[in-house]
Design an enzyme around this catalytic site. Sequence first.
Site, short mmCIF file in Angstrom:
data_model
loop_
_atom_site.label_atom_id
_atom_site.label_comp_id
_atom_site.label_asym_id
_atom_site.label_seq_id
_atom_site.Cartn_x
_atom_site.Cartn_y
_atom_site.Cartn_z
N GLN A 1 33.70 57.32 7.86
CA GLN A 1 32.96 58.38 8.57
C GLN A 1 33.39 59.78 8.16
O GLN A 1 32.72 60.75 8.52
CB GLN A 1 33.14 58.23 10.09
CG GLN A 1 32.57 56.94 10.66
CD GLN A 1 31.05 56.87 10.58
OE1 GLN A 1 30.36 57.87 10.41
NE2 GLN A 1 30.51 55.67 10.67
N CYS B 1 30.66 48.22 16.73
CA CYS B 1 31.77 47.51 16.06
C CYS B 1 33.12 48.08 16.47
O CYS B 1 34.07 48.11 15.66
CB CYS B 1 31.62 47.54 14.54
SG CYS B 1 30.18 46.66 13.95
N LYS C 1 26.96 55.47 3.49
CA LYS C 1 27.11 56.47 4.56
C LYS C 1 27.19 57.88 3.99
O LYS C 1 27.25 58.86 4.71
CB LYS C 1 28.35 56.16 5.40
CG LYS C 1 28.24 54.87 6.20
CD LYS C 1 29.39 54.73 7.16
CE LYS C 1 29.59 53.30 7.61
NZ LYS C 1 28.66 52.87 8.65
N ASP D 1 40.88 54.85 6.61
CA ASP D 1 39.49 54.40 6.60
C ASP D 1 38.61 55.66 6.68
O ASP D 1 38.44 56.25 7.74
CB ASP D 1 39.25 53.47 7.80
CG ASP D 1 37.78 53.13 7.99
OD1 ASP D 1 36.94 53.60 7.20
OD2 ASP D 1 37.47 52.39 8.95
N HIS E 1 37.31 50.67 13.88
CA HIS E 1 36.15 49.82 13.63
C HIS E 1 36.68 48.39 13.43
O HIS E 1 37.81 48.21 12.97
CB HIS E 1 35.47 50.31 12.34
CG HIS E 1 34.15 49.69 12.04
ND1 HIS E 1 34.03 48.46 11.44
CD2 HIS E 1 32.88 50.14 12.25
CE1 HIS E 1 32.74 48.18 11.28
NE2 HIS E 1 32.03 49.18 11.76
C1 LIG Z 1 34.90 53.92 10.80
C2 LIG Z 1 34.23 52.83 10.03
N1 LIG Z 1 34.97 52.01 9.27
C3 LIG Z 1 34.42 51.04 8.55
C4 LIG Z 1 33.07 50.81 8.58
C5 LIG Z 1 32.51 49.69 7.77
O1 LIG Z 1 31.68 50.18 6.77
P1 LIG Z 1 30.79 49.17 5.89
O2 LIG Z 1 30.00 48.37 6.89
O3 LIG Z 1 29.94 50.08 5.08
O4 LIG Z 1 31.71 48.33 5.10
C6 LIG Z 1 32.25 51.62 9.36
C7 LIG Z 1 30.80 51.38 9.45
O5 LIG Z 1 30.18 51.68 10.45
C8 LIG Z 1 32.85 52.67 10.10
O6 LIG Z 1 32.12 53.48 10.86
#
Ligand SMILES: Cc1ncc(COP(=O)(O)O)c(C=O)c1O
Length: 422
Positions: free
Chosen positions: A218, A379, A241, A215, A138
Amino acid sequence: MSAARPSPIAAPPKSRAFDLAKSRADFPILKQTVHGKPLVYLDNAATSQKPQSVIDTLVRYYETENANIHRGVHALSQQATEEYEGARTAVRRFLNAASDKEIIFVRGATEGINLVASTYGRATIGQGDEIIITGMEHHSNIVPWQMLCREKGAKLRVIPITNEGELRMDEFERMLSKRTKLVSIVHISNSLGTINPVEKVIALAHSQGVPVLVDGAQSVPHMPIDVRKLDADFFVFSGHKVFGPTGIGVVYGKERHLEAMPPYQGGGDMIRSVTFEKTTYNDLPYKFEAGTPHIEGVIGLGAAIAYLNGMDRQAALAHEHDLLAYSTGRLSEIKGLRIIGRAKEKASLIAFVMDGAHPHDIGTILDSEGIAIRTGHHCTQPVMDRYGIPATARASFAFYNTREEVDALARGILKAREVLRS
Ligand SMILES: Cc1ncc(COP(=O)(O)O)c(C=O)c1O
């Protein structure tokens, strides 16, 4: 574009024990209609819906408890502090961390990665060092490291992915070297659904003395997490999430790293004493929580964790796996549709492109049927570049979704194909 290959997913596990009707009843938003049709919410990877118990907790907090936390001598402040710190303990248990000191509240996964980059990263990464990420990150696990690399004269290296959307572990092993100072890797890809072998990645990195950030944005909604079993050095996720409120997230960090790291932001609460000459910092985890935090967000996240703890998660996950297998089968029958991301280990998410139909147009037509999916690059622009496509349409499932909703999705896609062809 070639026709989709048959699903690589084995026969779905049975989910007899899972009480789907009860789960759905817990989520008031799912009772709605959109454009006159029953809402089919398939955008869970972007944000998940909230059970009544989380909503009630937020209302109760504001109706009966609202006060600033820490150092308050009055009853409400003490009660709010107790709930806030109770939620920290709930998160610690949920992740199986060793100590509450290792749980830091931030705004979300994005802020969590930025915190690690600007504290641990700034303190330990220098000229000529390397940071390894993957080709399916991401943007929030790319840009903070790019910024750090630019500042420090370090290099960002990227583990390539296969056509199926799996990591090239052979390349990773080749990349690891004395110059590697950190590996930062997504647990489950939000645009491909791939479940990465993070335990293996961490073991390999640790064999070279390299720490690893995971990270988990998900993965936390889709699998039990044990940071000690993984041996992750840092693990981040977002509350919204995982059926909790927006604006709240968590950084788990091993205590020895957190102790050694400089603070993230300066301000109230993160200090022990302040004079104009010198400031000393607070103990963990407060050293990293400057200012009034998102108190109701933390308490709401605690309620979301309590909700998850109260359900049969294994049964829920088996149901999600069933939805993945079923939707992969149903969508594979649609001519001209190509699924992007066919890893053997995959979470309940299905991304696709279709001949002659832009994903945004598919999404708009599905919306008119009450079906919420996400379209775009999610993203993860480098993933789109890898597959030579500008965007995908993505349906992402939670345990409260049903096979009937997958049928509605398939019907909606067929309708979109007819409309867009004519
Ligand atoms: C794999 C992953 N990492 C990081 C994020 C960022 O999360 P947040 O926007 O809640 O900070 C997302 C959000 O879609 C994600 O899917």
